[in-house]
Design an enzyme around this catalytic site. Structure first.
Site, PDB file in Angstrom:
ATOM      1  CG  ASN A 160      -1.727  -1.192   1.443  1.00  0.00           C
ATOM      2  OD1 ASN A 160      -2.028  -1.891   0.494  1.00  0.00           O
ATOM      3  ND2 ASN A 160      -2.126  -1.455   2.684  1.00  0.00           N
ATOM      4  N   GLY A 166      -4.324   2.841   1.401  1.00  0.00           N
ATOM      5  CA  GLY A 166      -4.412   2.077   2.645  1.00  0.00           C
ATOM      6  C   GLY A 166      -3.178   2.129   3.532  1.00  0.00           C
ATOM      7  CG  HIS A 173       5.344  -0.305   4.842  1.00  0.00           C
ATOM      8  ND1 HIS A 173       4.992   1.020   4.731  1.00  0.00           N
ATOM      9  CD2 HIS A 173       4.195  -0.945   5.210  1.00  0.00           C
ATOM     10  CE1 HIS A 173       3.714   1.183   5.025  1.00  0.00           C
ATOM     11  NE2 HIS A 173       3.187  -0.002   5.310  1.00  0.00           N
ATOM     12  CG  PHE A 306     -22.449   0.657 -10.692  1.00  0.00           C
ATOM     13  CD1 PHE A 306     -23.689   0.128 -11.037  1.00  0.00           C
ATOM     14  CD2 PHE A 306     -21.338   0.324 -11.467  1.00  0.00           C
ATOM     15  CE1 PHE A 306     -23.821  -0.715 -12.137  1.00  0.00           C
ATOM     16  CE2 PHE A 306     -21.469  -0.520 -12.567  1.00  0.00           C
ATOM     17  CZ  PHE A 306     -22.715  -1.036 -12.898  1.00  0.00           C
ATOM     18  CD  GLU A 307     -17.729   1.558  -9.345  1.00  0.00           C
ATOM     19  OE1 GLU A 307     -18.515   2.062  -8.505  1.00  0.00           O
ATOM     20  OE2 GLU A 307     -17.370   2.158 -10.379  1.00  0.00           O
TER      21      GLU A 307
END
Ligand SMILES: [Zn+2]
Ligand SMILES: [Zn+2]
Length: 330
Positions: A160, A166, A173, A306-307
């Site tokens: 991430n 995130g 890392h 929607f997704e």
């Protein structure tokens, strides 16, 4: 302590991990935050080893060491240690009872942080050949280490980068989460792969090598914007050789994988600047039918109602257009 909960009637899982809500965040603004924290306050920086749990392994100039509870190794190129706020743990509490017919499993597993450089603000795109191939070797070692543990069925290896992707700390890392269940997304792929005559990844590689979605290649890998792209500038990296698991990678495959990953990240930087992104390995051990692939997804768009409702992603940049930008055509 966390719990792994199974969907009411589908083979899907979620992890309830309330401990993770206590994790720190060094972000304030909407950017990826790399300017936000400094090497003094950053727990991942070289010199701040005492601020993390003891390292499980430390790599220095190709050699492997381990911390002790009393003393941390201070000279390192890559440093791996248990996540202080793990999603799963090696000795979980027995799961609770939540209702008749509801399946709950202990939140068993391993959650590790791989700090990719002692230097604050360093980016993978700026890694030297030695550094990037060294990181690929660390990836391989750590995945193998956890794949060999009893009751582990899947090892998720991902990065991430940036808050929108995130990351709660901005020092470069990756993370690894080893699970006692195989995610449905891979099970579903494997079922289709086993039903067919030829590996669908080998087949799609042939198509994409000669398509307008092609981006880069080297002696061992091809990078392309997949025909089925769930977001702007999604890229897949596929090995030319059919190989299912990072554990089977030769040193040459590791270094060429590092090279092409770095090349894609440099192309991203030219077009998108310092955008948040994820990269994720799709691989299975003891499953030679599978074809390892590495996927990169800039986090430019958000999965919205929607997704989430349909599993159908609306992507506003065609992969053909994305590839032409990433190749440097326009
Ligand atoms: Zn740092
Ligand atoms: Zn294949």
């Amino acid at each position: 302590m966390s719990e792994i909960r199974k969907h009411y009637f589908l083979p899907e899982y979620c992890i309830i991990a309330e401990e993770r809500s206590k994790r720190p965040s060094d972000f304030a603004g909407p950017s990826d935050g790399s300017e936000k924290s400094s090497s003094e306050s950053c727990v991942f920086c070289g010199g701040n080893e005492e601020k993390t749990p003891p390292a499980t392994v430390v790599y220095n100039e190709g050699e492997v060491f381990a911390d002790t509870e009393e003393k941390r190794v201070s000279k390192w190129d890559f440093r791996c240690f248990p996540n202080l706020y793990p999603a799963v743990s090696p000795a979980p509490s027995p799961p609770g009872f939540h209702g008749k017919g509801l399946e709950t499993f202990p939140g068993f597993g391993f959650h590790e942080i791989i700090v990719e450089s002692p230097v604050h603000g360093k980016k993978l795109k700026d890694f030297s050949d030695t550094e990037i191939s060294g990181l690929m070797r660390v990836y391989k070692d750590r995945v193998c280490h956890y794949a060999a543990r009893e009751n582990i069925r899947y090892v998720s290896l991902f990065k991430n980068s940036g808050k929108a992707a995130g990351a709660s700390l901005d020092h470069t890392h990756s993370q690894l989460i080893a699970l006692p269940v195989c995610p449905q997304v891979l099970e579903r792929e494997l079922k289709v792969i086993r039903e067919g005559q030829k590996c669908p990844y080998c087949a799609l590689l042939e198509t994409e090598k000669a398509s307008p979605r092609f981006i880069h290649e080297n002696s061992k890998f091809v990078a392309f914007a997949p025909y089925y792209s769930i977001g702007p500038f999604e890229v897949w990296i596929l090995s030319k050789e059919h190989i299912s698991f990072l554990g089977d990678f030769s040193p040459e495959l590791l270094s060429t994988l590092g090279e092409i990953l770095r090349e894609v990240l440099r192309s991203y930087a030219k077009i998108l600047g310092n955008m948040p992104y994820n990269h994720m390995f799709y691989q299975l051990f003891e499953t030679p039918e599978y074809h390892l692939n590495l996927r990169l997804l800039p986090r430019i768009s958000t999965a919205a109602g929607f997704e989430l409702n349909t599993g159908i992603y609306i992507n506003t940049v065609s992969p053909e257009k994305a590839a032409s930008y990433l190749r440097g055509d326009e």
